[in-house]
Design an enzyme around this catalytic site. Structure first.
Site, PDB file in Angstrom:
ATOM      1  N   GLY A   1       0.752  -1.242   0.000  1.00  0.00           N
ATOM      2  CA  GLY A   1       0.000   0.000   0.000  1.00  0.00           C
ATOM      3  C   GLY A   1       0.782   1.291   0.000  1.00  0.00           C
ATOM      4  O   GLY A   1       0.216   2.361  -0.253  1.00  0.00           O
TER       5      GLY A   1
ATOM      6  N   ARG B   1       3.593  -1.277  -5.706  1.00  0.00           N
ATOM      7  CA  ARG B   1       3.844   0.019  -6.345  1.00  0.00           C
ATOM      8  C   ARG B   1       5.160   0.662  -5.896  1.00  0.00           C
ATOM      9  O   ARG B   1       5.888   1.233  -6.701  1.00  0.00           O
ATOM     10  CB  ARG B   1       2.680   0.958  -6.000  1.00  0.00           C
ATOM     11  CG  ARG B   1       2.641   2.240  -6.789  1.00  0.00           C
ATOM     12  CD  ARG B   1       1.564   3.175  -6.231  1.00  0.00           C
ATOM     13  NE  ARG B   1       0.268   2.563  -6.097  1.00  0.00           N
ATOM     14  CZ  ARG B   1      -0.669   2.562  -7.052  1.00  0.00           C
ATOM     15  NH1 ARG B   1      -0.458   3.186  -8.188  1.00  0.00           N
ATOM     16  NH2 ARG B   1      -1.828   1.965  -6.843  1.00  0.00           N
TER      17      ARG B   1
ATOM     18  N   ARG C   1      -4.505   3.914 -16.025  1.00  0.00           N
ATOM     19  CA  ARG C   1      -4.685   4.638 -14.755  1.00  0.00           C
ATOM     20  C   ARG C   1      -5.358   6.004 -14.886  1.00  0.00           C
ATOM     21  O   ARG C   1      -6.239   6.331 -14.082  1.00  0.00           O
ATOM     22  CB  ARG C   1      -3.348   4.748 -14.006  1.00  0.00           C
ATOM     23  CG  ARG C   1      -2.763   3.371 -13.622  1.00  0.00           C
ATOM     24  CD  ARG C   1      -1.542   3.485 -12.723  1.00  0.00           C
ATOM     25  NE  ARG C   1      -1.890   4.004 -11.427  1.00  0.00           N
ATOM     26  CZ  ARG C   1      -1.734   5.247 -11.041  1.00  0.00           C
ATOM     27  NH1 ARG C   1      -1.158   6.130 -11.841  1.00  0.00           N
ATOM     28  NH2 ARG C   1      -2.102   5.633  -9.846  1.00  0.00           N
TER      29      ARG C   1
ATOM     30  N   CYS D   1     -11.275   5.962 -29.449  1.00  0.00           N
ATOM     31  CA  CYS D   1     -12.531   6.684 -29.641  1.00  0.00           C
ATOM     32  C   CYS D   1     -13.363   6.758 -28.375  1.00  0.00           C
ATOM     33  O   CYS D   1     -14.470   6.215 -28.306  1.00  0.00           O
ATOM     34  CB  CYS D   1     -13.300   6.059 -30.792  1.00  0.00           C
ATOM     35  SG  CYS D   1     -12.357   6.250 -32.305  1.00  0.00           S
TER      36      CYS D   1
HETATM   37  C1  LIG Z   1      -2.614  -4.868  -4.511  1.00  0.00           C
HETATM   38  C2  LIG Z   1      -2.220  -5.571  -3.295  1.00  0.00           C
HETATM   39  C3  LIG Z   1      -0.957  -5.342  -2.740  1.00  0.00           C
HETATM   40  C4  LIG Z   1       0.034  -4.353  -3.286  1.00  0.00           C
HETATM   41  O1  LIG Z   1      -0.377  -3.038  -3.146  1.00  0.00           O
HETATM   42  P1  LIG Z   1       0.645  -1.849  -3.470  1.00  0.00           P
HETATM   43  O2  LIG Z   1      -0.158  -0.646  -3.228  1.00  0.00           O
HETATM   44  O3  LIG Z   1       1.044  -2.002  -4.899  1.00  0.00           O
HETATM   45  O4  LIG Z   1       1.795  -1.993  -2.549  1.00  0.00           O
HETATM   46  C5  LIG Z   1      -0.600  -6.069  -1.607  1.00  0.00           C
HETATM   47  N1  LIG Z   1      -1.459  -6.969  -1.054  1.00  0.00           N
HETATM   48  C6  LIG Z   1      -2.685  -7.206  -1.569  1.00  0.00           C
HETATM   49  C7  LIG Z   1      -3.552  -8.191  -0.913  1.00  0.00           C
HETATM   50  C8  LIG Z   1      -3.106  -6.520  -2.684  1.00  0.00           C
HETATM   51  O5  LIG Z   1      -4.322  -6.739  -3.178  1.00  0.00           O
END
Ligand SMILES: *Cc1c(COP(=O)(O)O)cnc(C)c1O
Length: 420
Positions: free
Chosen positions: A240, A278, A315, A344
């Site tokens: 996250g 990310r 995105r 389009c």
């Molecule tokens: C998407 C996801 C992540 C990774 O999230 P990031 O924001 O890319 O670090 C980790 N764990 C789970 C369960 C996810 O669905």
């Protein structure tokens, strides 16, 4: 920090000028930097150094390219997968099954079977129903599935609603209120080795506070579960951590995250799993594109029409996300433009009223911070084929995903003879 920079006035990926990749591979094309991926992996690792018992599992969904996964494997990372397809990729990249965590609310029976057959390290169970099904499948094999129960802590991650996953109304995890009851029920099942809990509250978090709040709630739950006689040995803290998409933005560093985690989990006495995506891959990639033409606007700024589109980088269309847009050979002049693709739909807009490098038909430019949730979300909408991917390593580069031509996609289709 990343290794995409101007050298002698030309944007390079490490030591490779981007025009060379455009000439040899064509555009649009994703370009990843090995040095950047490795740097981010090491910085993250370093930030968690004080935590002794842990697994860092790269979130495969952020960038599932095999070459990227291979780099993660070489850095000692495991994998967090959310589908059978991702599981197969992680294994193909040489990631040990014990270092694979399987998350996701909709694991099918055959996906659960696949995980058991491959002997993965952990299933993160998202419902009582899934837990029962997994237990039954494991028991039929005479084994116990290693598992954690994913908890929904009802915390607002303060990020885009489409990538928030830890609010009560989201589909993920077991509500905190029901966690003790569901845990107790699943812990009794012969086919499960239920050994802890998991959380993941969302992506692109710009603030550590929601995470800390979620971890505090989890700490309380762990104490309650232990008091009820459960041996809690494993906790999965998810991913996250956000990254800057705009030059100059500041996000919590992995070091600050690591310090917060150490503080929040100080007396948990468990093995911890982390699932960064990310923060590792985001700034390690760009989408290289060529300007098709510049069209004069109606009342507004001109439209810079590029050969990349929302099917290659979703995105902006999906989340209204910002990607910095810069020229490969900036002239020092600037313009204000709407940056759009050829598809389009009006949604095929990368930026409105963007102050950017002056560009003309035929010029090359990049969307930055496209290494995560970029190529992996590509589609073939408008019969555009699938975008290619390149990995740079110093002064060399390799195509790590072929462009899949619209023709190849059409070749998989057929008209039934009763329509001929
Ligand atoms: C998407 C996801 C992540 C990774 O999230 P990031 O924001 O890319 O670090 C980790 N764990 C789970 C369960 C996810 O669905």
């Amino acid at each position: 920090m990343d290794y995409f920079a101007l050298k002698d006035g030309v944007l390079h990926a490490e030591d490779v000028p981007l025009w060379r990749i455009a000439e040899e591979v064509g555009t649009p094309v994703y370009v990843y930097s090995r040095a950047t991926l490795e740097r981010h992996a090491r910085v993250f690792n370093e930030a968690l150094k004080p935590i002794e018992r842990k697994l860092i599992a790269f979130a495969v969904k952020s960038n599932p390219n095999l070459a990227v996964l291979k780099i993660m494997q070489r850095e000692g990372f495991g994998a967090d997968v959310v589908s059978g397809g991702e599981l197969v990729r992680a294994l193909a990249a040489g990631i040990a099954p014990e270092m694979i965590v399987f998350s996701g609310v909709g694991k099918t029976r055959s996906e659960l079977e696949l995980g058991l057959e491959k002997g993965i390290g952990q299933f993160n169970i998202e419902s009582r129903e899934e837990g029962r099904e997994l237990a039954e499948l494991a028991e039929a094999r005479g084994i116990r599935a290693p598992a954690c129960l994913r908890i929904n802590p009802d915390v607002d991650a303060g990020t885009h609603e489409k990538i928030s996953t830890g609010k009560a109304e989201n589909k993920f995890g077991i509500p905190l209120m029901r966690a003790r009851e569901v845990y107790a029920e699943l812990a009794q099942l012969e086919g499960l080795d239920l050994r802890g809990v998991a959380v993941h509250i969302g992506s692109q978090l710009g603030d550590l506070e929601p995470l800390e709040t979620a971890f505090a709630k989890l700490g309380k739950l762990i104490a309650d579960l232990r008091a009820a006689g459960h041996a809690i040995t494993h906790v999965d803290l998810g991913g996250g951590l956000g990254v800057p998409y705009k030059a100059g933005e500041v996000f919590p560093s992995p070091a600050e995250y690591g310090a917060m985690v150490s503080r929040a989990t100080r007396d948990w006495d468990v093995h911890l799993t982390f699932e960064p995506g990310r923060v590792i891959a985001g700034n390690a990639g760009v989408l290289l594109t060529r300007v098709v033409r510049v069209k004069r606007g109606g009342n507004g700024p001109p439209f810079v029409i590029v050969d990349a589109a929302m099917n290659d980088l979703a995105r902006p269309a999906l989340y209204g996300a910002w990607h910095d847009f810069v020229a490969v050979k900036p002239t020092g002049e600037y313009m204000t433009a709407n940056i759009v693709g050829p598809i389009c739909e009006t949604g095929d807009t990368f930026a409105r009223d963007r102050h950017c490098d002056a560009l003309q038909s035929g010029d090359l430019a990049v969307f930055r911070t496209a290494g995560a949730y970029g190529a992996t979300m590509a589609s073939s909408y408008n019969s555009r084929g699938f975008v290619a991917e390149v990995l740079v390593d110093g002064d060399r580069f390799a195509v790590v995903a072929d462009r899949i031509a619209a023709q190849a996609i059409m070749d998989a289709e057929r008209v039934p003879e009763w329509l001929e």
